[in-house]
Design an enzyme around this catalytic site. Structure first.
Site, PDB file in Angstrom:
ATOM      1  N   GLY A 285      36.605  36.967  35.381  1.00 43.66           N
ATOM      2  CA  GLY A 285      36.636  38.412  35.247  1.00 43.66           C
ATOM      3  C   GLY A 285      35.817  39.025  34.133  1.00 43.66           C
TER       4      GLY A 285
ATOM      5  CD1 TRP B 216      29.708  38.942  34.706  1.00 39.21           C
ATOM      6  CD2 TRP B 216      28.794  39.744  36.575  1.00 39.21           C
ATOM      7  NE1 TRP B 216      28.486  38.353  34.854  1.00 39.21           N
ATOM      8  CE2 TRP B 216      27.898  38.823  35.993  1.00 39.21           C
ATOM      9  CE3 TRP B 216      28.429  40.362  37.772  1.00 39.21           C
ATOM     10  CZ2 TRP B 216      26.655  38.519  36.579  1.00 39.21           C
ATOM     11  CZ3 TRP B 216      27.194  40.066  38.351  1.00 39.21           C
ATOM     12  CH2 TRP B 216      26.317  39.150  37.755  1.00 39.21           C
TER      13      TRP B 216
ATOM     14  CG  ASP C 156      36.991  34.701  42.483  1.00 38.54           C
ATOM     15  OD1 ASP C 156      35.880  34.773  41.947  1.00 38.54           O
ATOM     16  OD2 ASP C 156      37.507  33.619  42.852  1.00 38.54           O
TER      17      ASP C 156
ATOM     18  CG  ASP D  97      35.792  33.421  52.123  1.00 37.32           C
ATOM     19  OD1 ASP D  97      34.732  33.837  51.623  1.00 37.32           O
ATOM     20  OD2 ASP D  97      35.854  32.452  52.895  1.00 37.32           O
TER      21      ASP D  97
ATOM     22  CG  ASP E 192      28.250  35.613  38.149  1.00 40.64           C
ATOM     23  OD1 ASP E 192      27.147  35.091  38.317  1.00 40.64           O
ATOM     24  OD2 ASP E 192      28.978  35.371  37.174  1.00 40.64           O
TER      25      ASP E 192
ATOM     26  CE  LYS F 290      25.933  32.220  39.595  1.00 39.19           C
ATOM     27  NZ  LYS F 290      26.631  32.179  38.342  1.00 39.19           N
TER      28      LYS F 290
HETATM   29  C1  LIG Z   1      30.464  31.989  38.172  1.00 36.18           C
HETATM   30  S1  LIG Z   1      32.029  32.492  38.718  1.00 36.18           S
HETATM   31  C2  LIG Z   1      31.996  34.205  38.445  1.00 36.18           C
HETATM   32  C3  LIG Z   1      32.192  34.580  37.011  1.00 36.18           C
HETATM   33  C4  LIG Z   1      32.452  36.047  36.822  1.00 36.18           C
HETATM   34  N1  LIG Z   1      31.349  36.857  37.221  1.00 36.18           N
HETATM   35  C5  LIG Z   1      32.826  36.357  35.389  1.00 36.18           C
HETATM   36  O1  LIG Z   1      31.986  36.945  34.726  1.00 36.18           O
HETATM   37  O2  LIG Z   1      33.901  36.022  34.955  1.00 36.18           O
HETATM   38  C6  LIG Z   1      31.889  32.322  40.465  1.00 36.18           C
HETATM   39  C7  LIG Z   1      33.094  32.700  41.242  1.00 36.18           C
HETATM   40  O3  LIG Z   1      32.756  32.826  42.607  1.00 36.18           O
HETATM   41  C8  LIG Z   1      33.938  32.628  43.333  1.00 36.18           C
HETATM   42  N2  LIG Z   1      33.637  32.427  44.761  1.00 36.18           N
HETATM   43  C9  LIG Z   1      32.912  31.431  45.301  1.00 36.18           C
HETATM   44  N3  LIG Z   1      32.872  31.583  46.642  1.00 36.18           N
HETATM   45  C10 LIG Z   1      33.570  32.697  46.950  1.00 36.18           C
HETATM   46  C11 LIG Z   1      33.868  33.367  48.175  1.00 36.18           C
HETATM   47  N4  LIG Z   1      33.437  32.902  49.327  1.00 36.18           N
HETATM   48  N5  LIG Z   1      34.617  34.483  48.110  1.00 36.18           N
HETATM   49  C12 LIG Z   1      35.048  34.951  46.925  1.00 36.18           C
HETATM   50  N6  LIG Z   1      34.802  34.341  45.743  1.00 36.18           N
HETATM   51  C13 LIG Z   1      34.069  33.250  45.759  1.00 36.18           C
HETATM   52  C14 LIG Z   1      34.554  31.452  42.652  1.00 36.18           C
HETATM   53  O4  LIG Z   1      35.924  31.415  42.912  1.00 36.18           O
HETATM   54  C15 LIG Z   1      34.225  31.703  41.193  1.00 36.18           C
HETATM   55  O5  LIG Z   1      35.317  32.254  40.510  1.00 36.18           O
END
Ligand SMILES: C[S@@+](CC[C@H](N)C(=O)[O-])C[C@H]1O[C@@H](n2cnc3c(N)ncnc32)[C@H](O)[C@@H]1O
Lengths: 1105, 316
Positions: B53, B55, B80, B96, B121, B161
């Protein structure tokens, strides 16, 4: 539709094996190997490659090879799949029958072919059926659940699809059926929940069972109820892999399942077994990841990221294992050595003190053990009678009795000053006999035996170290009594190891050597003449030592090389050459950082093979050999995972045998077959100290059982046994039940490369990688033959840079030239190695000169490393040896320059400057007869130039910063190359950055009167070149034209021409290699042609335009 | 690697801990904002793949600074797969992003009002199978794009990203169909030589302009629609290679004097910038204290395996 056109590969590629298929071919078997976009066909009985095809364009990787599901054997075909397309091949001549391409945009997860019906399950969870004869889509059906699949399987009997999702569940839904045509999507019939990660593979088994493997390291077997939708249960759950499980297959024999994993192993599982462990683990791949797997009727083929392909005859292996277990009926005897009653009661206190002293100084023990000891000590104080007679060391000798029979005889020494002997000649060993007893009950630390065969007598000698620095030498007589010959006060502190060596170089001279090592890192060596006589002569000692503050823990001696190797408390090995003698302490030694700052616990030397083994607290087993200069070279490093602490290592019958711990149990472990030989529950108590194995070559097999006897001690308990392991004929079979079809290359990503070209069409390629190996390979341009010839293991961590500098070329009389080079490798842990390479007609030889390591413990924790390096070799007129100058750029932003001292064989400081950014890349360029520029690319986008001038008259080296160019790139400068144009007196630098651009700089050089080099910028431009960071860049001159080659993580290789202030693209190659880290270009000797070598996840070689 | 070692190695990790962000990623968004001014004229934001979280923390702070009422009006949605601790002004959706249900949930919360900024992200948590990682990453961006198409007001901004790997050209072209200006940016706090990058799309051309009218638009439909806008097969099957002119501009963000993510800094280096000079000096002399990260890592998928292994060890 039919086309028989199959292409010869345009590239040579060696990299991760992505797909395999064992094919039944007439009476023999064949193996199809997918490596990049190339399909290679091997004959399994002859173990040779028959054919090779370029299946797809080089940017598509073969992801799966399978057989069609046709019922008739002769109508089967082979399907070769890449991400979004596939080809169907004839099973006899491999001609392409169907080329299935361009069906859509989704990734194909699973395919099945029956007749001309092709079923494909797509990553977005839908199925399509295609009619290949007309290339039309018959139907497409979505599952109601939108998600992404990693894996899938289709069962045509039940018309069910199992989809393994990227989020933990397995969805089972129905394939298209006519009745339900109206509804658009299929319902999820079963949702198998239980995995905790991505489902990497899923397979329908017999009887409505489903097997799946996952990110969560488990193999699960599920059963679904066909009568009742939604109803299922988890049948079994298996664990054993230490990392992700990539693939799963049925062995086709005894219902066994096979898996391959990120942990580089393959495991065999019995679905019906009672426990949840694998029944066998097949190890042999290097590095990480075994992804490719194929099974056929008991035969397993595995392919790894290391580029190796191995065949395992599972049926044989399992049968052999069972047989071994049956044969493995060793007779085991355990003894508790009795305390010798102390005659003097007043001694008690003294003993306790002595014990205390010993305990304090025994650093060999684990720190965790100290708790146990602490407790023990307390108990001791309460009741001194409870003191145990701890066995410190053991030895097995073969003595000869009065009747000239040889008798295996075990000797154990204890911390209470007693020596016990046990006759092992009959199957019920005799009771221990006290051979020696020290009145003061001094601790005996070590024992070593030596058998001297001179003329026709056999003499057994035994040496012990006792108390503070005393060594006693005994002879064993015909009644197995110890007869003291000498008592030497070697030093004033405890001797940890004693060693006896045979020095009777002539037959009539009775001379032996005695070596004692102590906690001050000293080896004290005596020569003892006429030991068999009354006029025994003991020489003055020669002391071999190191200046470093450390302690030697273990010691081995090689009689072949006449060197001793000691392991210390900090993970180093030191080798001492005993051919040197002196009255003064000798400080000549080779030091090798063997284990990462953890004590070396044991060493073992296999003299017949010339191999040395070491184990350490870091739980790695390292293997070494010796080069022609008696230098130790690490050749392999194996992480031990079946035991937690390895106390001792030995070889038996060419098998590695370990003594170690796992939980509370102490094991004698057969490392080769990964099975236990013997275990004992120590109940958290004593730890084993020594393991000795004696090959019973002189022992009468008929009388005393099989070939070996061994002994090991668990504190106060001595265990002896014979008659174990199996005979060597059976051994042969085990070896035959597995073989390698393709040899391993690098076990991990390749980070850097360099090359040479020999007079013939042979090229030499040096590669360094994350696996810490520096490998030398030969490549022949004509027949695209690639062969690894040498492997250096001087590095303990990743090699990030390889650079070379020409020393000289000489035309020898025979009409061919010889060239010599200095080669420098550098990388993580602030380590570098210097080599010397000799090249002639078609021979390449490289030998190691020196190892450089500047990492303190703190640095290691902070992960400081050498990111880039350059080497200069300059010969001043009239001087015999050249200047060899090495420059390193580190992650902490230091630019360090060293000179190589030829006599001392080490790098000595010359210059050091701290820049504000990491130095990612470096190149050297010669700018005049005696000056050089070192150009550095920085992580902040800047370029830094250092100049080096070697004064002809004074032989001084003057180092000066010459230019600092800011923001050449918007992000880090990953790679650069440069050349000096004499006619313009300028330096051309091309660089590639994370900003996807190539920059070109023209700098003019001006030499001031004081000899300083002034640099001014004359021209500059920058342009986009790739869609990702640029990692490799080479500048070359060709017919006066400047050419640039670049490579990037966007998986493209490009060639450019410099046209004014523009780069013009002349060639683009898309390649499926991931992590393209660099390029090296090897020009042929006649400069007529060049070969491009791309490295990353593998190596790819092709002709440059 | 010990806890402290990670601190030493990663200066942004330390900075995040000291400044109260849940992850070092916060600086990526902050640095992107510095360069692209992404919060201009923004009053509603969707943060996709938001856990833990950081961002969302940045977004919440920025909207509040603008004087927008984020407490009573739902202006920020954080989505998320995993649970997330609450953040002021953020409505958290667990779901998702590749699924239609999640998209509808977002639409319902905003009551069909349009947003001006969609950020993502997302990254796969497989990491180990290069090809598949990139494929999933690509799909996540497409899913985010799908959500952007449905929620963004014409002229809106999109940040996601991307992995600059094999099919990055294809992805860039897909995004270029939908936004007037597209950049590939890389914040200074990202490491060098990494394939990570952030695509920034400015000035969304609008649903109508693309010709999307369908009510129900799931990911697959969106994908095929985007693909059919141009003949992508040609590009994919290498019949047409991207021209150099087509490479979208690369923009490094973050000021030059920012810390270098590749360097190792001493623990004495002062990382928090808003302190006064003299305070800083004091800090420098003080012993460095280890601060626990704000959010503990989520359980790894192999947690059960670890438990099993320990069990086995103990039973021996
Ligand atoms: C790098 S982290 C994000 C960090 C966040 N932006 C922060 O600043 O705290 C990537 C996130 O993408 C989520 N994620 C991956 N695939 C996903 C999907 N299909 N739907 C939702 N979230 C997803 C993962 O659960 C993970 O928490």
């Amino acid at each position: 539709m039919e086309s028989t056109q199959t292409l010869m590969p345009e590239f040579y590629f060696k990299g991760p094996i992505s797909a395999l298929l064992i094919q039944n071919y007439g009476t023999s078997k064949r193996l199809l190997v997918g490596e990049g976009s190339v399909l290679a066909v091997y004959d399994l009985s002859q173990k040779i490659k028959i054919k090779e095809f370029q299946m797809f364009s080089s940017c598509f990787k073969i992801l799966n090879i399978s057989m069609s599901d046709d019922a008739e054997k002769q109508s089967k075909r082979i399907i070769v799949k890449t991400e979004k397309s596939m080809k169907v091949l004839d099973q006899d001549n491999y001609s392409v029958i169907y080329d299935f391409d361009k069906h859509g945009h989704d990734k194909i997860v699973q395919e099945k072919l029956v007749g001309h019906n092709l079923y494909i399950i797509n990553a977005h969870n839908f199925i399509e059926q295609w009619d290949l004869s007309s290339m039309t889509l018959v139907y497409r059906r979505f599952c109601e659940e939108e998600c992404i699949l990693y894996s899938a399987d289709l069962n045509l009997q039940n018309n069910l699809i199992a989809g393994g999702t990227v989020f933990r569940s397995i969805l089972i839904w129905e394939n298209f059926s006519n009745q339900e045509q109206q509804t658009e999507t299929s319902k999820v019939l079963y949702r198998l929940e239980g995995h905790a990660g991505v489902i990497f593979d899923v397979k329908f088994l017999k009887q409505n069972q489903i097997a799946s493997v996952s990110d969560d390291r488990s193999l699960k077997i599920w059963s679904i109820d066909l009568q009742e939708h939604g109803k299922y249960h988890l049948v079994k759950e298996f664990y054993g892999h230490r990392s992700r499980i990539w693939r799963l297959a049925e062995l086709g024999y005894n219902d066994l399942l096979i898996t391959v994993s990120e942990d580089a192993t393959c495991k065999i599982w019995n679905q019906h077994s009672n426990d949840n462990r694998a029944i066998e683990t097949l190890k042999g791949h290097q590095g990480k990841n075994v992804r490719a797997l194929s099974c056929y009727e008991g035969l397993i083929a595995t392919g790894g990221d290391d580029g190796a392909v191995k065949i395992w005859n599972a049926e044989e292996i399992l049968m052999q294992k069972q047989k071994n277990q049956e044969n493995n009926q060793a007779i085991i005897h355990q003894y508790r050595l009795p305390m010798v009653e102390s005659k003097n009661q007043n001694m008690e206190e003294g003993i306790a003190n002595e014990e205390q002293k010993v305990e304090d100084s025994v650093e060999i023990q684990e720190s965790q053990e100290s708790d146990v000891k602490q407790k023990k000590k307390k108990a001791k104080v309460a009741n001194p009678k409870d003191q145990v007679n701890q066995i410190r060391a053991i030895e097995i000798i073969q003595t000869i009795d009065q009747n000239n029979n040889s008798i295996p005889y075990a000797i154990a020494v204890t911390n209470k000053g007693s020596i016990y002997g046990i006759d092992m000649s009959s199957s019920d060993f005799k009771e221990p006999r006290l051979l020696f007893y020290d009145e003061n009950q001094l601790n005996i630390q070590d024992i070593n035996a030596l058998t001297i065969k001179s003329q026709d007598k056999v003499i057994n000698l035994v040496a012990i170290s006792i108390g503070d620095g005393i060594a006693i030498l005994f002879k064993v007589d015909l009644q197995q009594n110890l007869v003291q010959i000498a008592r030497i006060q070697t030093c004033d502190i405890k001797v940890l190891n004693v060693f006896l060596i045979d020095e009777s170089h002539t037959l009539n001279e009775d001379q032996i050597g005695l070596i004692a090592s102590n906690g001050r890192a000293e080896l004290i060596k005596y020569s003892i003449k006429n030991f068999n006589d009354v006029d025994i002569v003991i020489s003055q000692p020669t002391i071999y030592k190191v200046e470093i503050k450390t302690q030697f823990i273990c010691l081995v001696y090689s009689s072949k090389l006449n060197i001793a190797v000691a392991g210390d408390t900090k993970g180093n090995l030191f080798s001492f050459d005993f051919s040197q003698t002196s009255d003064q302490p000798l400080l000549n030694f080779q030091q090798l950082k063997a284990h990462k700052n953890e004590r070396v616990i044991s060493l073992f030397l296999d003299e017949s093979k010339g191999q040395l083994y070491s184990t350490s607290k870091d739980n790695y087993i390292n293997v070494y050999n010796f080069d022609e200069n008696k230098q130790i070279q690490k050749i392999q490093s194996i992480k031990e995972e079946d035991l937690n602490i390895i106390y001792n290592i030995n070889m038996m019958n060419n098998k590695m045998v370990l003594l170690g711990f796992y939980g509370n149990f102490a094991y004698i472990w057969n490392k080769q077959e990964n099975m236990q030989i013997f275990s004992i529950d120590t109940k958290g108590g004593n730890r084993p100290l020594k393991l000795k194995i004696q090959e019973g070559t002189n022992i009468d097999e008929q009388l005393y059982g099989k070939h070996y006897a061994f002994a090991y001690s668990f504190g106060d308990c001595l265990v002896l046994c014979n008659n174990w392991l199996y005979s060597s004929e059976e051994e042969q079979k085990v070896v035959q039940s597995q073989y390698t079809i393709r040899e391993c290359f690098h076990g991990r990503e390749i980070l850097c490369a360099s090359g040479f070209s020999l007079k013939s069409d042979k090229k030499i390629i040096l590669t360094g990688g994350e696996d810490s190996f520096l490998k030398i390979s030969e490549y022949s341009t004509n027949n695209k033959d690639f062969k690894m010839t040498q492997s250096f293991s001087n590095h303990v961590a990743s090699i990030r840079s390889i650079s070379k500098a020409k020393y000289r070329s000489a035309n020898l009389d025979e009409g061919f030239s010889q060239r010599t080079y200095y080669v420098l490798s550098a990388g993580s842990r602030m380590q570098a190695n210097l080599f010397y390479a000799k090249l002639n007609q078609d021979n390449f030889e490289m030998s190691h000169l020196c190892n450089f390591m500047r990492s303190s413990e703190q640095d290691e924790e902070q992960d400081f490393r050498i990111m880039s390096s350059a080497i200069i070799c300059h010969q001043n007129q009239g001087e015999t040896v050249p200047f060899v100058i090495c420059a390193f750029g580190t992650s902490s932003g230091e630019l360090q320059v060293f000179t190589y001292h030829h006599k001392k064989r080490r790098l000595e400081d010359l210059y050091k400057i701290a820049l504000l950014s990491s130095i990612l890349t470096m190149k050297k360029v010669k700018v005049s007869s005696n000056s050089y520029a070192i150009i550095c690319g920085l992580s902040n986008g800047g370029i830094y130039v250092l100049t080096l001038k070697i004064d002809q008259a004074t032989s001084q080296i003057i180092v000066e910063p010459s230019a600092e160019l800011e923001q050449v790139h918007d992000f880090g400068v990953n790679t650069l190359d440069a050349c000096y144009l004499k006619e313009y007196n300028s330096l051309v630098i091309v660089s590639g950055g994370d900003d996807q651009q190539i920059s070109l700089l023209r700098l003019e050089l001006e030499q001031s009167d004081e000899g300083q080099i002034k640099i001014t910028m004359k021209g500059q431009f920058k342009q986009y070149a790739h869609s990702s960071c640029i990692k490799g860049l080479v500048l070359s001159k060709c017919n006066g034209q400047l050419k640039v080659a670049s490579s990037s993580y966007d998986q493209r290789y490009k060639e450019w021409m410099i046209d004014g202030d523009k780069l013009v693209e002349t060639k683009t190659v898309r390649h499926c290699m991931s992590d393209m880290n660099g390029i090296t270009i090897i020009k042929s000797i006649d400069q007529q042609s060049s070969e491009v070598c791309l490295v990353g996840q593998g190596i790819s070689i092709f002709q440059m335009k | 690697m010990g806890k402290k070692a990670k601190d030493k190695r990663d200066i942004y990790y330390r900075k995040a801990k000291e400044e109260g962000y849940r992850a070092r990623s916060a600086y990526k968004l902050l640095q992107i904002d510095e360069e692209f001014n992404i919060f201009e004229n923004v009053d509603r934001v969707v943060d996709l793949c938001a856990a833990p979280g950081s961002w969302s923390q940045v977004i919440s702070k920025r909207l509040k600074e603008k004087g927008l009422d984020i407490i009573n009006e739902k202006r920020i949605i954080s989505v998320d797969l995993f649970e997330m601790a609450p953040i002021e002004g953020c409505t958290i959706v667990k779901g998702d992003i590749t699924r239609e249900k999640t998209v509808q949930q977002i639409q319902e919360i905003f009551k069909d009002q349009e947003t001006q900024l969609v950020v993502s992200d997302g990254a796969p948590d497989i990491l180990g199978d290069h090809d598949f990682d990139q494929y999933i990453q690509h799909q996540l961006v497409l899913a985010a794009l799908n959500i952007a198409i449905r929620l963004l007001q014409p002229g809106g901004t999109f940040v996601a990203k991307v992995f600059r790997g094999k099919d990055i050209n294809l992805l860039h072209r897909q995004i270029k169909m939908l936004f007037r200006d597209v950049y590939c940016s890389k914040p200074k706090c990202s490491r060098n030589s990494s394939i990570e990058g952030f695509v920034v799309g400015k000035f969304f051309i609008g649903k109508e302009a693309i010709g999307l009218t369908s009510e129900r638009l799931n990911l697959w439909d969106a994908l095929t629609t985007i693909n059919h806008l141009k003949n992508f097969e040609k590009i994919y099957y290498q019949e047409e290679e991207e021209k150099i002119e087509d490479i979208i501009p690369f923009v490094a963000c973050g000021k030059n004097e920012e810390f270098d993510a590749d360097m190792n800094y001493s623990l004495k280096t002062v990382v928090t910038t808003h302190k006064k000079e003299d305070e800083k000096q004091q800090e420098g002399q003080e012993e460095y204290k280890y601060i626990e990260p704000r959010q503990k890592p989520i359980d790894p998928p192999y947690k059960a395996f670890l438990a099993k292994r320990n069990e086995l060890n103990n039973n021996q």
